[in-house]
Design a protein around this motif. Structure first.
Motif, mmCIF file in Angstrom:
data_model
loop_
_atom_site.group_PDB
_atom_site.id
_atom_site.type_symbol
_atom_site.label_atom_id
_atom_site.label_comp_id
_atom_site.label_asym_id
_atom_site.label_seq_id
_atom_site.Cartn_x
_atom_site.Cartn_y
_atom_site.Cartn_z
ATOM 1 N N ARG A 53 0.847 -1.326 0.002
ATOM 2 C CA ARG A 53 -0.043 0.016 -0.107
ATOM 3 C C ARG A 53 0.865 1.329 0.114
ATOM 4 O O ARG A 53 0.638 2.271 -0.495
ATOM 5 N N VAL A 54 2.075 1.059 0.790
ATOM 6 C CA VAL A 54 2.978 2.404 0.706
ATOM 7 C C VAL A 54 3.545 2.393 -0.590
ATOM 8 O O VAL A 54 3.575 3.906 -1.079
ATOM 9 N N GLN A 55 4.186 1.437 -1.212
ATOM 10 C CA GLN A 55 4.613 1.744 -2.307
ATOM 11 C C GLN A 55 3.724 2.204 -3.580
ATOM 12 O O GLN A 55 4.168 2.895 -4.491
ATOM 13 N N GLN A 56 2.612 1.634 -3.415
ATOM 14 C CA GLN A 56 1.467 2.149 -4.572
ATOM 15 C C GLN A 56 0.900 3.507 -4.398
ATOM 16 O O GLN A 56 0.215 4.317 -5.094
ATOM 17 N N SER A 57 1.075 4.073 -3.184
ATOM 18 C CA SER A 57 0.713 5.301 -2.657
ATOM 19 C C SER A 57 1.384 6.406 -3.461
ATOM 20 O O SER A 57 2.636 6.246 -3.878
ATOM 21 N N GLU A 58 0.715 7.572 -3.412
ATOM 22 C CA GLU A 58 1.528 8.919 -3.963
ATOM 23 C C GLU A 58 2.851 9.195 -3.211
ATOM 24 O O GLU A 58 3.874 9.454 -3.838
ATOM 25 N N ALA A 59 2.635 9.151 -1.955
ATOM 26 C CA ALA A 59 3.692 9.598 -1.091
ATOM 27 C C ALA A 59 4.911 8.350 -1.322
ATOM 28 O O ALA A 59 6.098 9.062 -1.370
ATOM 29 N N GLY A 60 4.529 7.222 -1.395
ATOM 30 C CA GLY A 60 5.548 6.221 -1.759
ATOM 31 C C GLY A 60 6.204 6.381 -3.212
ATOM 32 O O GLY A 60 7.507 6.258 -3.143
ATOM 33 N N GLN A 61 5.347 6.732 -4.031
ATOM 34 C CA GLN A 61 6.244 6.977 -5.267
ATOM 35 C C GLN A 61 6.869 8.149 -5.122
ATOM 36 O O GLN A 61 8.164 8.302 -6.028
ATOM 37 N N LYS A 62 6.606 9.255 -4.441
ATOM 38 C CA LYS A 62 7.524 10.422 -4.493
ATOM 39 C C LYS A 62 8.752 10.008 -3.594
ATOM 40 O O LYS A 62 9.958 10.586 -3.987
ATOM 41 N N VAL A 63 8.792 9.180 -2.597
ATOM 42 C CA VAL A 63 9.875 8.782 -1.982
ATOM 43 C C VAL A 63 10.839 8.229 -2.676
ATOM 44 O O VAL A 63 12.150 8.225 -2.823
ATOM 45 N N ALA A 64 10.120 7.080 -3.532
ATOM 46 C CA ALA A 64 11.132 6.303 -4.518
ATOM 47 C C ALA A 64 11.809 7.048 -5.429
ATOM 48 O O ALA A 64 12.987 6.842 -5.756
ATOM 49 N N ALA A 65 11.155 7.976 -6.022
ATOM 50 C CA ALA A 65 11.849 9.113 -7.035
ATOM 51 C C ALA A 65 12.797 9.806 -6.302
ATOM 52 O O ALA A 65 13.847 9.949 -7.013
ATOM 53 N N GLY A 66 12.489 10.224 -5.163
ATOM 54 C CA GLY A 66 13.603 11.235 -4.527
ATOM 55 C C GLY A 66 14.782 10.185 -4.267
ATOM 56 O O GLY A 66 15.890 10.560 -4.419
ATOM 57 N N ALA A 67 14.679 9.023 -3.992
ATOM 58 C CA ALA A 67 15.732 7.959 -3.393
ATOM 59 C C ALA A 67 16.424 7.916 -4.671
ATOM 60 O O ALA A 67 17.650 7.634 -4.735
ATOM 61 N N ARG A 68 15.939 7.517 -5.837
ATOM 62 C CA ARG A 68 16.588 7.261 -7.137
ATOM 63 C C ARG A 68 17.534 8.597 -7.643
ATOM 64 O O ARG A 68 18.370 8.695 -7.832
ATOM 65 N N GLU A 69 16.719 9.880 -7.197
ATOM 66 C CA GLU A 69 17.596 11.016 -7.497
ATOM 67 C C GLU A 69 18.819 11.244 -6.684
ATOM 68 O O GLU A 69 19.737 11.666 -7.050
ATOM 69 N N VAL A 70 18.563 11.077 -5.344
ATOM 70 C CA VAL A 70 19.624 11.109 -4.414
ATOM 71 C C VAL A 70 20.820 10.183 -4.880
ATOM 72 O O VAL A 70 21.791 10.327 -4.703
ATOM 73 N N GLY A 71 20.489 8.877 -5.072
ATOM 74 C CA GLY A 71 21.297 7.854 -5.531
ATOM 75 C C GLY A 71 22.266 8.494 -6.812
ATOM 76 O O GLY A 71 23.474 7.961 -6.722
ATOM 77 N N ARG A 72 21.514 9.037 -7.650
ATOM 78 C CA ARG A 72 22.277 9.675 -8.910
ATOM 79 C C ARG A 72 23.397 10.614 -8.597
ATOM 80 O O ARG A 72 24.473 10.699 -8.913
ATOM 81 N N GLU A 73 22.845 11.510 -7.596
ATOM 82 C CA GLU A 73 23.718 12.615 -7.363
ATOM 83 C C GLU A 73 24.961 12.225 -6.640
ATOM 84 O O GLU A 73 26.049 12.703 -6.488
#
Length: 107
Positions: A53-73
């Protein structure tokens, strides 16, 4: 003498604590193990459902995107640090060669 006194005291304690401890039967132990396994399965299922449920939520999607961006940086910044360290090591190596053979230029 101390050993005899200790053994006597232990005997008195053992006789004074005449508690009847009943060991569980095999059937009782199996039933308890099954209840524990069922509880663990329910807890695992509940945790999995909550994570989905957390992964599918909008907040979960934003957290995942932010984590990917932080990883790239982080990866980019690590690359820059390695490049700077490489340049510094080349300069240090050149300096060491020049100091080792003062009359000859380093190749």
């Amino acid at each position: 003498m101390k050993r005899i006194a200790f053994a006597g005291a232990l005997l008195l304690v053992a006789l004074g604590c005449n508690v009847d401890v009943k060991a569980p039967t095999a059937d009782e132990a199996m039933a308890a193990a099954e209840r524990a396994a069922d509880s663990a399965k329910k807890a695992t299922t509940a945790a999995r459902d909550a994570a989905e449920r957390v992964q599918q939520s909008e907040a979960g999607q934003k957290v995942a995107a932010g984590a990917r961006e932080v990883g790239r940086e982080v990866k980019y910044q690590a690359g820059e640090a390695v490049e700077k360290a490489g340049v510094a090591l080349q300069k240090a190596g050149q300096k060491a060669k020049n100091e080792a053979r003062p009359g000859k230029p380093a190749q």
